[in-house]
Design a protein around this motif. Structure first.
Motif, PDB file in Angstrom:
ATOM      1  N   PRO A 309     -10.217   1.945  -2.253  1.00 40.44           N
ATOM      2  CA  PRO A 309     -10.023   3.387  -2.281  1.00 40.44           C
ATOM      3  C   PRO A 309      -8.664   3.768  -2.864  1.00 40.44           C
ATOM      4  O   PRO A 309      -7.785   2.911  -2.983  1.00 40.44           O
ATOM      5  N   LYS A 310      -8.497   5.026  -3.198  1.00 42.12           N
ATOM      6  CA  LYS A 310      -7.271   5.481  -3.830  1.00 42.12           C
ATOM      7  C   LYS A 310      -6.054   5.218  -2.949  1.00 42.12           C
ATOM      8  O   LYS A 310      -4.977   4.852  -3.442  1.00 42.12           O
ATOM      9  N   ALA A 311      -6.218   5.384  -1.624  1.00 40.32           N
ATOM     10  CA  ALA A 311      -5.090   5.182  -0.713  1.00 40.32           C
ATOM     11  C   ALA A 311      -4.579   3.746  -0.798  1.00 40.32           C
ATOM     12  O   ALA A 311      -3.366   3.502  -0.803  1.00 40.32           O
ATOM     13  N   ALA A 312      -5.503   2.796  -0.892  1.00 38.68           N
ATOM     14  CA  ALA A 312      -5.104   1.389  -0.987  1.00 38.68           C
ATOM     15  C   ALA A 312      -4.436   1.113  -2.326  1.00 38.68           C
ATOM     16  O   ALA A 312      -3.463   0.359  -2.403  1.00 38.68           O
ATOM     17  N   VAL A 313      -4.951   1.738  -3.401  1.00 40.86           N
ATOM     18  CA  VAL A 313      -4.351   1.561  -4.722  1.00 40.86           C
ATOM     19  C   VAL A 313      -2.919   2.114  -4.723  1.00 40.86           C
ATOM     20  O   VAL A 313      -1.995   1.471  -5.244  1.00 40.86           O
ATOM     21  N   ASP A 314      -2.743   3.275  -4.111  1.00 45.29           N
ATOM     22  CA  ASP A 314      -1.405   3.871  -4.037  1.00 45.29           C
ATOM     23  C   ASP A 314      -0.460   2.984  -3.223  1.00 45.29           C
ATOM     24  O   ASP A 314       0.714   2.811  -3.575  1.00 45.29           O
ATOM     25  N   ASN A 315      -0.969   2.416  -2.127  1.00 44.46           N
ATOM     26  CA  ASN A 315      -0.134   1.528  -1.302  1.00 44.46           C
ATOM     27  C   ASN A 315       0.262   0.277  -2.085  1.00 44.46           C
ATOM     28  O   ASN A 315       1.390  -0.217  -1.968  1.00 44.46           O
ATOM     29  N   LEU A 316      -0.674  -0.238  -2.886  1.00 41.81           N
ATOM     30  CA  LEU A 316      -0.380  -1.416  -3.700  1.00 41.81           C
ATOM     31  C   LEU A 316       0.687  -1.088  -4.748  1.00 41.81           C
ATOM     32  O   LEU A 316       1.609  -1.878  -4.972  1.00 41.81           O
ATOM     33  N   LYS A 317       0.577   0.085  -5.372  1.00 42.18           N
ATOM     34  CA  LYS A 317       1.587   0.500  -6.346  1.00 42.18           C
ATOM     35  C   LYS A 317       2.960   0.581  -5.692  1.00 42.18           C
ATOM     36  O   LYS A 317       3.975   0.142  -6.255  1.00 42.18           O
ATOM     37  N   GLY A 318       3.001   1.151  -4.491  1.00 45.85           N
ATOM     38  CA  GLY A 318       4.268   1.247  -3.771  1.00 45.85           C
ATOM     39  C   GLY A 318       4.826  -0.115  -3.412  1.00 45.85           C
ATOM     40  O   GLY A 318       6.041  -0.341  -3.460  1.00 45.85           O
ATOM     41  N   TYR A 319       3.930  -1.030  -3.066  1.00 45.50           N
ATOM     42  CA  TYR A 319       4.333  -2.395  -2.728  1.00 45.50           C
ATOM     43  C   TYR A 319       4.964  -3.072  -3.947  1.00 45.50           C
ATOM     44  O   TYR A 319       6.022  -3.702  -3.856  1.00 45.50           O
ATOM     45  N   ILE A 320       4.322  -2.909  -5.112  1.00 45.07           N
ATOM     46  CA  ILE A 320       4.840  -3.508  -6.348  1.00 45.07           C
ATOM     47  C   ILE A 320       6.179  -2.881  -6.722  1.00 45.07           C
ATOM     48  O   ILE A 320       7.130  -3.582  -7.097  1.00 45.07           O
ATOM     49  N   ALA A 321       6.259  -1.541  -6.607  1.00 46.71           N
ATOM     50  CA  ALA A 321       7.497  -0.845  -6.972  1.00 46.71           C
ATOM     51  C   ALA A 321       8.647  -1.276  -6.065  1.00 46.71           C
ATOM     52  O   ALA A 321       9.790  -1.451  -6.530  1.00 46.71           O
ATOM     53  N   GLY A 322       8.354  -1.468  -4.793  1.00 44.06           N
ATOM     54  CA  GLY A 322       9.393  -1.886  -3.851  1.00 44.06           C
ATOM     55  C   GLY A 322       9.946  -3.259  -4.192  1.00 44.06           C
ATOM     56  O   GLY A 322      11.158  -3.490  -4.116  1.00 44.06           O
ATOM     57  N   ILE A 323       9.058  -4.166  -4.578  1.00 46.70           N
ATOM     58  CA  ILE A 323       9.521  -5.512  -4.970  1.00 46.70           C
ATOM     59  C   ILE A 323      10.295  -5.445  -6.274  1.00 46.70           C
ATOM     60  O   ILE A 323      11.354  -6.079  -6.427  1.00 46.70           O
ATOM     61  N   ALA A 324       9.784  -4.664  -7.243  1.00 47.56           N
ATOM     62  CA  ALA A 324      10.463  -4.560  -8.532  1.00 47.56           C
ATOM     63  C   ALA A 324      11.883  -3.998  -8.363  1.00 47.56           C
ATOM     64  O   ALA A 324      12.821  -4.425  -9.057  1.00 47.56           O
ATOM     65  N   LYS A 325      12.038  -3.077  -7.435  1.00 49.40           N
ATOM     66  CA  LYS A 325      13.353  -2.468  -7.212  1.00 49.40           C
ATOM     67  C   LYS A 325      14.370  -3.492  -6.740  1.00 49.40           C
ATOM     68  O   LYS A 325      15.571  -3.405  -7.032  1.00 49.40           O
ATOM     69  N   LYS A 326      13.891  -4.485  -6.004  1.00 53.01           N
ATOM     70  CA  LYS A 326      14.773  -5.536  -5.511  1.00 53.01           C
ATOM     71  C   LYS A 326      15.420  -6.316  -6.650  1.00 53.01           C
ATOM     72  O   LYS A 326      16.494  -6.909  -6.510  1.00 53.01           O
ATOM     73  N   TYR A 327      14.741  -6.354  -7.797  1.00 55.82           N
ATOM     74  CA  TYR A 327      15.217  -7.139  -8.930  1.00 55.82           C
ATOM     75  C   TYR A 327      15.932  -6.294  -9.985  1.00 55.82           C
ATOM     76  O   TYR A 327      16.310  -6.819 -11.026  1.00 55.82           O
ATOM     77  N   GLU A 328      16.098  -5.009  -9.739  1.00 58.56           N
ATOM     78  CA  GLU A 328      16.793  -4.169 -10.704  1.00 58.56           C
ATOM     79  C   GLU A 328      18.254  -4.607 -10.796  1.00 58.56           C
ATOM     80  O   GLU A 328      18.920  -4.802  -9.774  1.00 58.56           O
ATOM     81  N   GLY A 329      18.746  -4.711 -12.026  1.00 54.24           N
ATOM     82  CA  GLY A 329      20.157  -5.082 -12.215  1.00 54.24           C
ATOM     83  C   GLY A 329      20.417  -6.540 -12.013  1.00 54.24           C
ATOM     84  O   GLY A 329      21.563  -6.961 -12.016  1.00 54.24           O
TER      85      GLY A 329
END
Length: 329
Positions: A309-329
């Motif tokens: 469902p869309k809610a799970a897709v949105d949660n997955l996007k947030g999960y990916i974005a959170g990990i990606a942010k850890k590697y910024e810089g």
């Protein structure tokens, strides 16, 4: 022990000798049996040995004879065949939830089901990449106590811990004891888990058995047994990822055809796989949404895609974005 008393043990010693020192490749002659019995303080004649061998056969022990220059006797069929014993040994050595000490103890016991010659072939090391054995020696007794409580329809109490960075135990629940109704035991990702009902939270929870301590049965009768009707244990661990809980939901995913085997291994052969173009298929399955589920899906790369469902897709996007942010810089 008096000589006459030892004579009564003659048949048992012959059986022990045959079990420990013979197999299809190694037999033992009657004179060798007589010499062995003499070492045990027991006298024997050839005819009595033949009579004893026949008695063992009547009892059901498969004693066969190698005829030739030196006629010898051996045990042909045992409770376990050698390939079966090897399978048990390999399983024990590779099982994560069995400690190294207990592994060695169990293997020594398994060796007693084979001749001393066959036992040598059981002394083998199964190498598993990154193998980590549990550090909790009491896991076997924990499993027994939990089964006992379930059979007696009793609740249990226990302490639960995790390890910190210093490898020290840190007890959950401020060190207080948990009191729960055990429903079942299940094995997932090479660990045993207790599936239990928490009356206060009115929900089913999971606990690693090797992280449970001082389990005690209490007088209170188990509650929440109706929850068992809602659990299909055949597919339960497939919906749980590393037994991490979360909201259960029906998800739709799209996979490249090459991942068909991976999907079947995860969710079972009964899963419905619908064709989606020439190169892909889709599946709809119930899963417990968790970071572990996301991790499994992402490990399959671009060939796996969560659609609904869309809610799970949105949660997955947030999960990916959170990990990606850890590697910024």
């Amino acid at each position: 022990m008096a000589k006459s008393s030892r004579q009564k043990l003659k048949l048992l010693y012959i059986m022990k000798l045959l079990m420990e020192r013979t197999d299809e490749e190694h037999s033992i002659t009657v004179p060798e049996m007589i010499n062995y019995l003499a070492e045990q303080g027991i006298t024997a004649e050839r005819k009595s040995i033949y009579d004893d061998i026949e008695t063992l056969r009547l009892y059901g022990i498969d004693v066969e004879v190698h005829k030739g220059r030196h006629t010898g006797y051996y045990i042909a069929n045992r409770l376990f065949e050698l390939p079966e014993l090897k399978l048990l040994v390999d399983s024990i050595q590779s099982a994560k939830f069995i400690t190294l000490k207990k592994s060695n103890s169990l293997i020594r016991k398994i060796e007693s089901f084979a001749s001393k010659y066959e036992a040598q072939s059981l002394q083998r090391q199964v190498y598993v990449s990154g193998r980590v054995k549990t550090m909790n020696e009491s896991v076997y007794y924990n499993i027994d106590k939990i089964h006992s409580a379930i059979n007696e329809n009793r609740q249990i109490s226990f302490k639960y811990f995790e390890y910190d960075k210093d490898k020290e135990k840190v007890y959950r629940h401020s060190g207080k004891r948990y009191t729960l109704s055990p429903l079942a035991l299940t094995c997932s990702n090479e660990n045993y888990y207790l599936v239990a009902y928490d009356d206060e939270a009115d929900m089913v929870k999971h606990y690693r058995v090797d992280k449970m301590e001082t389990i005690e049965k209490i007088k209170a009768v188990r509650e929440g047994l109706e929850k068992l009707q809602d659990i299909d244990f055949a597919s339960y661990s497939r919906r749980m990822f590393s037994m991490f809980g979360g909201e259960e939901m029906q998800v739709k995913m799209r996979f490249a055809n090459r991942l068909a085997g991976v999907v079947i291994d995860r969710f079972g052969k009964d899963i419905t796989m619908l064709k989606d173009g020439e190169e892909h298929f889709t599946v709809s399955v119930p899963v417990f949404e968790s970071p572990q589920f996301y991790g499994w899906l992402l490990s399959l790369g671009e060939d796996a895609l969560l659609l609904e469902p869309k809610a799970a897709v949105d949660n997955l996007k947030g999960y990916i974005a959170g990990i990606a942010k850890k590697y910024e810089g």
